[in-house]
Write a protein that holds these residues in place. Structure first.
Motif, PDB file in Angstrom:
ATOM      1  N   LEU A  52      31.644  25.382-101.300  1.00  0.00           N
ATOM      2  CA  LEU A  52      31.022  25.923-102.516  1.00  0.00           C
ATOM      3  C   LEU A  52      29.808  25.112-102.963  1.00  0.00           C
ATOM      4  O   LEU A  52      28.872  25.664-103.537  1.00  0.00           O
ATOM      5  N   VAL A  53      29.829  23.814-102.716  1.00  0.00           N
ATOM      6  CA  VAL A  53      28.704  22.978-103.124  1.00  0.00           C
ATOM      7  C   VAL A  53      27.457  23.362-102.315  1.00  0.00           C
ATOM      8  O   VAL A  53      26.362  23.506-102.847  1.00  0.00           O
ATOM      9  N   LYS A  54      27.683  23.575-101.026  1.00  0.00           N
ATOM     10  CA  LYS A  54      26.567  23.984-100.171  1.00  0.00           C
ATOM     11  C   LYS A  54      26.087  25.396-100.555  1.00  0.00           C
ATOM     12  O   LYS A  54      24.885  25.641-100.654  1.00  0.00           O
ATOM     13  N   GLU A  77      39.848  21.085-102.862  1.00  0.00           N
ATOM     14  CA  GLU A  77      38.513  21.130-103.472  1.00  0.00           C
ATOM     15  C   GLU A  77      38.545  21.461-104.964  1.00  0.00           C
ATOM     16  O   GLU A  77      37.584  21.192-105.685  1.00  0.00           O
ATOM     17  N   PRO A 123      32.664  17.195-105.939  1.00  0.00           N
ATOM     18  CA  PRO A 123      31.784  18.182-105.294  1.00  0.00           C
ATOM     19  C   PRO A 123      31.283  17.720-103.928  1.00  0.00           C
ATOM     20  O   PRO A 123      30.121  17.379-103.756  1.00  0.00           O
ATOM     21  N   LEU A 124      32.183  17.707-102.987  1.00  0.00           N
ATOM     22  CA  LEU A 124      31.879  17.212-101.641  1.00  0.00           C
ATOM     23  C   LEU A 124      31.188  18.301-100.833  1.00  0.00           C
ATOM     24  O   LEU A 124      31.712  19.391-100.681  1.00  0.00           O
ATOM     25  N   GLU A 125      30.011  17.984-100.325  1.00  0.00           N
ATOM     26  CA  GLU A 125      29.291  19.005 -99.567  1.00  0.00           C
ATOM     27  C   GLU A 125      29.690  19.001 -98.094  1.00  0.00           C
ATOM     28  O   GLU A 125      29.651  20.026 -97.436  1.00  0.00           O
ATOM     29  N   ARG A 157      24.000  25.198-103.588  1.00  0.00           N
ATOM     30  CA  ARG A 157      22.680  24.621-103.315  1.00  0.00           C
ATOM     31  C   ARG A 157      21.756  25.668-102.676  1.00  0.00           C
ATOM     32  O   ARG A 157      20.583  25.778-103.015  1.00  0.00           O
TER      33      ARG A 157
END
Lengths: 299, 299
Positions: free
Chosen positions: B183-185, A204, A222-224, B188
């Motif tokens: 981390l992206v989640k 990541e 930035p993969l969720e 958000r």
């Protein structure tokens, strides 16, 4: 005529992640790497599989113009089962059955021997050497490995590292192999062994490229929704090898661009189990993600 | 008139890393943050220290034009002792003695109240709220915290997060606070609480900026000799706050540039124990490192 030889494993995997589990799915470093490479160039696989590997897999590889004349057939396919826990950063190997891989004595088809690029994907370094020894002209050699070989075949691994042009490691392997918590220092020690380039895959967190004079840092996508990281590292490396074989250049700028394409493909790979996402992937989607990579690092 | 109010701790630290140990050195979030900010703007500290804090520290802060009229004096200075092991990614706290911090009842000097920027550095979120409540006009608020407050004051912390404009977290704190390995989640979810921006500090892996529509990934500086990471996160945040206060803008491009300057300063901070490297640092060195950041992300 193929552009790129890919040596590695063909496997049947059982995978469990927080998002599901799959049983007996196609895997192995040569599979992920050659599919990823096939977006850019024509790869030929050198590997071994068992008679238990469903025939549909060969159709599928052929349909992507991947040469499989270097795939030997024996009794039972290599098996791996792995588990990813909460943070999904590293697989916990539950079981490995080498099966046919233990008997693998690679014989390179004539049509492979003149390829300009060779990717020695993750497999026993002794086999990696046997493949390299059969190449007729010295190709540009990319080399990948894993913690298992660092722990169990360090001497053979070190010898093959000395003969490669580009060494790929993930961050924990780099720290382990060079006994340094600092990735910059680990990369410098790796370069001292001989490779012109060292690429450190950080999942990541993106990827780093080191050469004697230069340093490149590729951002992570930035993969969720990461569903299954299996094969993302192999896909990354295969895509990089395929990109270089396509542009027929190995200068630093080509490496940088190849790493970004490779990051894009690896991020797609992690979006679904096994090779599912890669097999549905369109070249336009890769280009779109490449453009996003440009935007996320602008300042 | 100050540009930026910095609320946080002043401490005396004992630090051990694989590269040495120091005893009774200056530390604390307000110290690192205000020194880092002082490269760009005039900060004023709101904090508390004990009579045991050597006077030389005040001279030093004043010599950098840091306003210390908001520093209350009590009996004993906050003490922290920490240990960094092999990989130096996270400090192991050996001992914390809050001392005077437990009695801290912040009273903002009049000259602080109109500042346009407020950095609520790592300290009890109840104190962060008391400081914010005393600001006269709504400033641009940057907020930092640590795992201790996530574990022990989550409700107060969540309330103050809702009132900030920019939330800073390191990667493990982000995962912990929002109970997500991704981390992206996590970012958000953080944005949903109210902040316009979320910055995730990833140490050697750089930093990420999230807003509703945009994403920025700043590379890590390829530092080969990290000696002591203490205060690098506080310096990063303080430098970012100082940069924004200097340019008097908070648009996304300014944020991106501020994050790169902040990354440069944080990387210097880690090169020596305590504030030693920061105190010797020249502005030209920061600019040089900013240019290196440009080069390492080109493709």
């Amino acid at each position: 005529m193929i552009d790129l030889v890919v040596a590695g494993t063909i496997g049947l995997d059982d995978i469990e992640t927080p998002f599901g589990r799959v049983h007996h799915v196609i895997g192995g470093s040569a599979i992920y790497a050659s599919i990823a490479a096939s977006f850019f160039a024509k790869p030929g696989i050198i590997s071994i599989a068992g008679v238990d590997l469903p025939e549909s897999n060969y159709h599928l590889l052929r349909s992507r113009s991947i040469d499989i004349s270097g795939v030997a057939i024996d009794e039972k396919t290599f098996r791996w089962s792995g588990l990813y826990e909460f943070d999904m950063n590293e697989a916990k190997t539950l079981k490995t059955k080498l099966n046919c891989v233990t008997k693998f004595n690679p014989k390179l088809p004539e049509s492979y021997k003149g390829a300009k690029f060779l990717f020695l994907a993750n497999i026993n370094p002794v086999i990696q050497k046997q493949v390299l020894d059969q190449m007729e002209e010295k190709p540009f050699v990319l080399l990948d490995t894993m913690n298992y070989w660092i722990e169990n075949k360090k001497s053979a691994l070190t010898k093959i590292i000395k003969r490669c042009d580009l060494l790929l490691l993930n961050d924990s392997e780099a720290r382990q192999l060079f006994d340094s918590p600092n990735l910059v220092k680990a990369a410098r020690l790796a370069l001292q062994l001989g490779p012109k380039y060292v690429v450190i895959k950080k999942g990541e967190h993106g990827a780093l490229l080191f050469s004697k004079d230069a340093h490149f840092s590729a951002p992570g996508y930035p993969l969720e929704n990461t569903m299954d990281p299996t094969g993302a590292g192999d896909s990354f490396a295969g895509a990089l090898a395929g990109y270089l074989a396509k542009v027929r250049k190995t200068d630093e700028l080509s490496l940088r661009r190849g790493i970004v394409f490779a990051s894009a493909i690896a991020s797609f790979c992690a979006e679904d189990f096994s090779t599912r996402r890669l097999l549905k992937l369109k070249y336009g989607e890769i280009e779109e993600r490449y453009e996003i990579f440009k935007k996320i690092r602008e300042f």
